[in-house]
Design an enzyme around this catalytic site. Structure first.
Site, mmCIF file in Angstrom:
data_model
loop_
_atom_site.group_PDB
_atom_site.id
_atom_site.type_symbol
_atom_site.label_atom_id
_atom_site.label_comp_id
_atom_site.label_asym_id
_atom_site.label_seq_id
_atom_site.Cartn_x
_atom_site.Cartn_y
_atom_site.Cartn_z
ATOM 1 C CG HIS A 66 36.181 36.178 37.799
ATOM 2 N ND1 HIS A 66 37.099 36.478 38.766
ATOM 3 C CD2 HIS A 66 36.238 35.086 37.271
ATOM 4 C CE1 HIS A 66 37.944 35.180 38.788
ATOM 5 N NE2 HIS A 66 37.237 34.443 37.897
ATOM 6 C CB CYS A 67 38.928 41.305 37.716
ATOM 7 S SG CYS A 67 37.554 42.827 38.046
ATOM 8 C CD GLU A 68 41.761 42.130 44.569
ATOM 9 O OE1 GLU A 68 42.212 42.171 45.570
ATOM 10 O OE2 GLU A 68 42.495 42.956 43.747
#
Length: 192
Positions: free
Chosen positions: A97-99
């Site tokens: 995941h990222c933001e």
């Protein structure tokens, strides 16, 4: 381990080539609700270090470059090991995941998939990491839904003002990806 049926429930999303999971599914994974079927899992936070330090999913590791991914996941697998030596269960899962899980997370998830297929070209479809997932909505959504599973319980956006210099520094050092541009086709009307 061959790729096949996934253990975690997969959600339909805009990333057609990736298997996306909900925040609820990741929370259940962290809380051990998948029981002995999951031998081990890794949550890969692909955000920049200042974002990660401002708050992250408990137990997540911060890997935000391709070289970090390669080093971290293949340190357990010598180049001469083969995935069929590992048995078929319990399973090892990786959630990226990222933001927002819209760019950095999907990119690194796809990078690991390509790398794993390349390393195991002789025995494909057997892979070291057949179960790669992307967290829908990224850390922003997870933090809003499960703040008790974040450590520290905070959220620093990528574009937060006081980290502008760091953001520019990370973007300068990141290799640019060459994208093939399709030629623009101009449709001309023909008159009769």
């Amino acid at each position: 381990m061959t790729s096949g049926q996934h253990l975690l429930p997969v959600e339909r999303a805009g990333h057609r080539q990736l298997h996306c999971v909900s925040s609820q599914t990741v929370a259940s994974l962290i809380r051990g609700q998948f029981g002995p079927a999951v031998e081990d899992f890794l949550i890969v936070d692909c955000r920049y270090p200042y974002e990660y330090q401002g708050g992250h999913i408990k137990g997540a590791v911060n890997l935000y470059t391709e070289s970090q991914i390669q080093q971290a996941v293949y340190q357990d697998h010598p180049s001469d090991s083969r995935p069929e030596d590992e048995g078929s269960s319990p399973r090892k899962l990786i959630v990226f995941h990222c933001e927002f899980s819209s760019e950095r997370g999907p990119h690194l998830c796809q990078y690991l998939r390509r790398l794993d297929r390349c390393v195991n070209a002789q025995v494909y479809p057997n892979l070291h990491y057949p179960e790669l997932y992307l967290l829908l909505g990224g850390y922003k959504h997870f933090h809003a839904s499960y703040p008790d599973l974040c450590d520290p319980c905070g959220y620093v956006p990528m574009r937060q003002r006081e980290y502008r210099e760091q953001l520019h520094g990370f973007r300068r050092t990141r290799p640019t990806r060459q994208r093939r541009r399709r030629p623009i086709r101009i449709h001309q009307r023909t008159t009769r």
